[in-house]
Design a protein around this motif. Structure first.
Motif, PDB file in Angstrom:
ATOM      1  N   LEU A 247     -44.378-104.220  73.066  1.00  0.00           N
ATOM      2  CA  LEU A 247     -43.864-105.081  74.131  1.00  0.00           C
ATOM      3  C   LEU A 247     -44.922-105.285  75.216  1.00  0.00           C
ATOM      4  CD1 LEU A 247     -40.188-103.921  74.554  1.00  0.00           C
ATOM      5  CD2 LEU A 247     -41.046-106.068  73.676  1.00  0.00           C
ATOM      6  N   ALA A 248     -45.665-104.210  75.523  1.00  0.00           N
ATOM      7  CA  ALA A 248     -46.716-104.338  76.539  1.00  0.00           C
ATOM      8  C   ALA A 248     -47.771-105.335  76.076  1.00  0.00           C
ATOM      9  CB  ALA A 248     -47.356-102.984  76.799  1.00  0.00           C
ATOM     10  N   SER A 249     -48.126-105.281  74.787  1.00  0.00           N
ATOM     11  CA  SER A 249     -49.127-106.221  74.279  1.00  0.00           C
ATOM     12  C   SER A 249     -48.618-107.649  74.363  1.00  0.00           C
ATOM     13  CB  SER A 249     -49.473-105.892  72.832  1.00  0.00           C
ATOM     14  OG  SER A 249     -49.812-104.550  72.719  1.00  0.00           O
ATOM     15  N   VAL A 250     -47.336-107.834  73.996  1.00  0.00           N
ATOM     16  CA  VAL A 250     -46.783-109.186  74.053  1.00  0.00           C
ATOM     17  C   VAL A 250     -46.778-109.675  75.499  1.00  0.00           C
ATOM     18  CG1 VAL A 250     -44.763-110.605  73.643  1.00  0.00           C
ATOM     19  CG2 VAL A 250     -45.406-108.888  71.997  1.00  0.00           C
ATOM     20  N   SER A 251     -46.431-108.783  76.433  1.00  0.00           N
ATOM     21  CA  SER A 251     -46.388-109.286  77.816  1.00  0.00           C
ATOM     22  C   SER A 251     -47.791-109.503  78.348  1.00  0.00           C
ATOM     23  CB  SER A 251     -45.545-108.398  78.723  1.00  0.00           C
ATOM     24  OG  SER A 251     -46.114-107.165  78.913  1.00  0.00           O
ATOM     25  N   LEU A 252     -48.762-108.700  77.911  1.00  0.00           N
ATOM     26  CA  LEU A 252     -50.153-109.009  78.282  1.00  0.00           C
ATOM     27  C   LEU A 252     -50.532-110.379  77.738  1.00  0.00           C
ATOM     28  CD1 LEU A 252     -52.280-105.782  77.696  1.00  0.00           C
ATOM     29  CD2 LEU A 252     -51.760-106.888  79.840  1.00  0.00           C
ATOM     30  N   GLY A 253     -50.139-110.624  76.474  1.00  0.00           N
ATOM     31  CA  GLY A 253     -50.437-111.906  75.863  1.00  0.00           C
ATOM     32  C   GLY A 253     -49.791-113.052  76.615  1.00  0.00           C
ATOM     33  N   LEU A 254     -48.531-112.852  77.023  1.00  0.00           N
ATOM     34  CA  LEU A 254     -47.825-113.916  77.750  1.00  0.00           C
ATOM     35  C   LEU A 254     -48.484-114.197  79.094  1.00  0.00           C
ATOM     36  CD1 LEU A 254     -44.038-113.210  77.185  1.00  0.00           C
ATOM     37  CD2 LEU A 254     -45.238-115.338  76.732  1.00  0.00           C
TER      38      LEU A 254
ATOM     39  N   ALA B 120     -52.917-113.604  73.589  1.00  0.00           N
ATOM     40  CA  ALA B 120     -53.239-114.503  74.702  1.00  0.00           C
ATOM     41  C   ALA B 120     -53.884-115.775  74.180  1.00  0.00           C
ATOM     42  CB  ALA B 120     -54.166-113.806  75.701  1.00  0.00           C
ATOM     43  N   VAL B 121     -54.736-115.646  73.156  1.00  0.00           N
ATOM     44  CA  VAL B 121     -55.350-116.844  72.589  1.00  0.00           C
ATOM     45  C   VAL B 121     -54.285-117.709  71.920  1.00  0.00           C
ATOM     46  CG1 VAL B 121     -56.959-117.688  70.857  1.00  0.00           C
ATOM     47  CG2 VAL B 121     -57.611-115.811  72.319  1.00  0.00           C
ATOM     48  N   VAL B 122     -53.354-117.038  71.181  1.00  0.00           N
ATOM     49  CA  VAL B 122     -52.287-117.792  70.515  1.00  0.00           C
ATOM     50  C   VAL B 122     -51.436-118.527  71.550  1.00  0.00           C
ATOM     51  CG1 VAL B 122     -50.201-117.580  69.130  1.00  0.00           C
ATOM     52  CG2 VAL B 122     -52.218-116.254  68.539  1.00  0.00           C
TER      53      VAL B 122
ATOM     54  N   PHE C 258     -44.847-109.311  86.023  1.00  0.00           N
ATOM     55  CA  PHE C 258     -44.448-109.832  84.721  1.00  0.00           C
ATOM     56  C   PHE C 258     -44.570-108.770  83.645  1.00  0.00           C
ATOM     57  CE2 PHE C 258     -44.204-112.755  81.205  1.00  0.00           C
ATOM     58  CZ  PHE C 258     -43.278-113.647  81.691  1.00  0.00           C
ATOM     59  N   PHE C 259     -45.601-107.944  83.793  1.00  0.00           N
ATOM     60  CA  PHE C 259     -45.864-106.870  82.837  1.00  0.00           C
ATOM     61  C   PHE C 259     -44.692-105.883  82.785  1.00  0.00           C
ATOM     62  CE2 PHE C 259     -47.932-102.809  81.748  1.00  0.00           C
ATOM     63  CZ  PHE C 259     -48.532-103.177  80.572  1.00  0.00           C
TER      64      PHE C 259
ATOM     65  N   GLY D 230     -52.258-119.224  74.536  1.00  0.00           N
ATOM     66  CA  GLY D 230     -53.112-120.191  75.231  1.00  0.00           C
ATOM     67  C   GLY D 230     -53.214-121.480  74.447  1.00  0.00           C
ATOM     68  N   LEU D 231     -53.408-121.358  73.117  1.00  0.00           N
ATOM     69  CA  LEU D 231     -53.478-122.557  72.283  1.00  0.00           C
ATOM     70  C   LEU D 231     -52.150-123.304  72.315  1.00  0.00           C
ATOM     71  CD1 LEU D 231     -55.466-121.363  69.143  1.00  0.00           C
ATOM     72  CD2 LEU D 231     -56.073-123.241  70.647  1.00  0.00           C
ATOM     73  N   THR D 232     -51.044-122.534  72.215  1.00  0.00           N
ATOM     74  CA  THR D 232     -49.724-123.163  72.267  1.00  0.00           C
ATOM     75  C   THR D 232     -49.537-123.890  73.597  1.00  0.00           C
ATOM     76  OG1 THR D 232     -49.004-121.204  71.079  1.00  0.00           O
ATOM     77  CG2 THR D 232     -47.299-122.731  71.792  1.00  0.00           C
ATOM     78  N   GLY D 233     -49.861-123.181  74.681  1.00  0.00           N
ATOM     79  CA  GLY D 233     -49.676-123.781  76.007  1.00  0.00           C
ATOM     80  C   GLY D 233     -50.525-125.027  76.175  1.00  0.00           C
ATOM     81  N   ALA D 234     -51.767-124.965  75.690  1.00  0.00           N
ATOM     82  CA  ALA D 234     -52.652-126.117  75.843  1.00  0.00           C
ATOM     83  C   ALA D 234     -52.150-127.289  75.012  1.00  0.00           C
ATOM     84  CB  ALA D 234     -54.067-125.744  75.415  1.00  0.00           C
ATOM     85  N   THR D 235     -51.619-126.983  73.805  1.00  0.00           N
ATOM     86  CA  THR D 235     -51.051-128.050  72.973  1.00  0.00           C
ATOM     87  C   THR D 235     -49.869-128.691  73.677  1.00  0.00           C
ATOM     88  OG1 THR D 235     -51.607-126.596  71.141  1.00  0.00           O
ATOM     89  CG2 THR D 235     -50.336-128.554  70.620  1.00  0.00           C
ATOM     90  N   LEU D 236     -49.007-127.831  74.271  1.00  0.00           N
ATOM     91  CA  LEU D 236     -47.854-128.365  75.005  1.00  0.00           C
ATOM     92  C   LEU D 236     -48.324-129.240  76.157  1.00  0.00           C
ATOM     93  CD1 LEU D 236     -45.430-125.319  75.194  1.00  0.00           C
ATOM     94  CD2 LEU D 236     -45.158-127.405  73.884  1.00  0.00           C
TER      95      LEU D 236
END
Lengths: 293, 244
Positions: free
Chosen positions: A149-156, A61-63, A98-99, A65-71
């Motif tokens: 996959l669950a972790s990635v979707s939580l992150g997304l 989520a932090v990764v 989404f999950f 989040g950083l990507t999204g904020a940069t975009l």
């Protein structure tokens, strides 16, 4: 006294009135044995899934989040549009949706990709089920894959929340700090990584702590993705049992097991709060004293 | 395209259940939250500790677990309490259990919002009210409450949208009675029929988005009404900068 001895209790009562071998200690040993039987140990082991999903999901989520904020901060309109669309669409939809959607969609995407390579036209024609395109393209997902996959979707999902938090925090960094960095002759990348993002954390942490709490709470949904997690085991262990061969005979005890999970999550929340307070104190060193609450 | 409109039609009755869960729990949750927020700000140690503990517990644990816990608790009380009273069908029905747990949950979140707003009410305004000789209840009704609700309204709007999103998990924890399926269950059933994840989940997401937008619009109208004593904010302008 004699009167009591002459009365014969019912067989059931007689059994109940049998003197216990030894009182409390025996009971304690029994309950200790019960909560450490194989099923319970599996339940305790399943806490790892929850913890893995929370940690990996939080990091992703932090990764994201950083990507999204940069975009969102990008110089190009299209990239800005991508960033803000990501954060607003994902936040506008329930996290459960989404999950569930992301792992299923990812699985189907991979199966489709595989099917373009391995499926012969005959196999596709022979396939009667609507999915996958042919039998060879089927991808069986185990617990590990679903957990990833669950972790990635939580992150997304929570990356979208983190995007907003980090975007706000980047704008909260005093402009003078960045100007000073530029005045020292730092390049744009240097300013970004050495000053901007370093100082951003202290503004982002309160928001990120909220996002982390949301992630922790969302880990209770793992059982929806066929992962035998703490919720599923609580349900199995608490379900009423009438067969002495299976284990202790008891009626519906599920609420007790859920109560344990309820307390577990409250404890995790409490621990996270303490951890974030510590982080806040650490990142706030030397920066504005009013930020440190 | 045909399939898309089909899905829209199939899910139209399903969204009613989500809306029902949200509508049934918002008013009661609101009232309960006001009392909890006042309890958290109370100087009575018992009331204070109870409200604090309640808010902390319900904000600190997942709604999913709360659903399971209260439903299984109600189930285990069935034979001894609900059945003799003859209300077991009513109490154990998801249309009752769902809103009940949602009320308990949203009350805690809303109470935290209201508590924050309560602490942000300008001290001077309260002091002025006291100087006018208002009683405690007058102070609350005339000064504290109007300030509080104005401060809390934007955050409360968000909470209502989150509550609506939370209705998506009601039927994952409670049994589905006959055809009473909400959006998520409908999407899942349709998915299990033809494995078209992209279509069915997108349509469900579209419904959630649409209702969320309606909630934002309606609550925005209320906010405008609450803020009618202030000059109107300039409206949003769409002026994209293509390159900056």
């Amino acid at each position: 006294m004699t009167h009591f001895r002459t009365v014969k209790p019912l067989p059931v009562l007689q059994e109940m009135l049998q003197p216990r071998k030894s009182g409390m200690f025996e009971d304690l040993a029994f309950w200790l044995g019960y909560i450490t039987n194989g099923k319970h140990l599996t339940w305790y082991a399943s806490f790892q899934f929850t913890i893995y999903a929370a940690l990996l999901g939080g990091a992703l989520a932090v990764v994201f989040g950083l990507t999204g904020a940069t975009l969102k901060n990008s110089r190009f309109f299209v990239l800005r549009l991508v960033g803000s669309t990501y954060s607003s669409i994902v936040r506008g939809v329930p996290d459960v949706l989404f999950f569930l959607f992301f792992p299923l969609a990812f699985e189907q995407g991979v199966e489709w990709l595989v099917s373009t390579q391995v499926c012969s036209p005959e196999a596709i024609a022979a396939q009667t089920a609507p999915w996958p395109p042919c039998r060879e393209a089927n991808w069986f997902l185990g617990t590990t894959e679903y957990l990833l996959l669950a972790s990635v979707s939580l992150g997304l999902v929570y990356g979208a929340f983190a995007t907003n938090v980090i975007h706000g925090a980047m704008r909260a960094v005093p402009a003078g700090q960045l100007e000073a960095a530029r005045a020292y002759g730092m390049s744009t990348t240097q300013v970004l990584w050495r000053v901007h993002i370093r100082q951003m954390w202290v503004y982002a942490l309160p928001g990120l702590s909220n996002v982390w709490m949301l992630i922790v709470k969302a880990t209770s949904l793992l059982s929806l993705l066929q992962i035998a997690d703490i919720v599923l085991w609580a349900d199995r262990l608490g379900a009423p049992n009438f067969l002495p061969t299976v284990g202790l005979v008891h009626d519906d005890w599920r609420w007790r097991y859920y109560l344990v999970l309820f307390v577990f999550y409250i404890l995790v929340t409490w621990l996270s709060e303490r951890a974030f307070e510590y982080l806040m104190r650490r990142t706030g060193r030397g920066i504005l004293s009013e930020v440190r609450t | 395209m045909e399939a898309f409109f089909n899905d829209l039609a199939i899910m139209a009755p399903a969204v009613v259940f989500n809306i029902y869960f949200a509508l049934a729990s918002i008013p009661l949750g609101f009232v309960m939250a006001v009392f909890l927020a006042l309890g958290k700000a109370s100087s009575n140690p018992l009331i204070n500790a109870l409200s604090r503990g309640y808010i902390y517990a319900f904000r600190g644990s997942p709604l999913f677990i709360q659903f399971f816990m209260f439903y299984s608790l109600a189930l285990s009380l069935n034979l001894t309490v609900w059945r003799p009273l003859g209300i077991s069908g009513f109490v154990l029905h998801p249309l009752f259990m769902g809103p009940l747990v949602l009320v308990l949950n949203t009350a805690a979140y809303t109470a935290e919002i209201f508590y924050g707003a309560l602490r942000a009410v300008p001290r001077g305004a309260v002091e002025a009210a006291r100087a006018y000789g208002m009683s405690r209840s007058q102070q609350f009704r005339r000064v504290v409450w109007p300030n509080l609700i104005r401060l809390a309204w934007p955050a409360y709007t968000n909470e209502v949208v989150f509550l609506f999103h939370a209705t998506a998990i009601v039927y994952f924890a409670l049994p589905v009675v006959g055809p009473q399926a909400d959006l998520m269950i409908t999407a899942k059933t349709l998915f299990e029929r033809d494995f078209n994840a992209f279509l069915h989940f997108s349509v469900a997401a579209l419904y959630f988005l649409a209702v969320s937008l309606v909630v934002f619009f309606l609550f925005g109208l209320v906010y405008q009404r609450l803020m009618r004593h202030l000059p109107a904010q300039p409206g949003l302008r769409f002026a994209p900068k293509w390159l900056r």
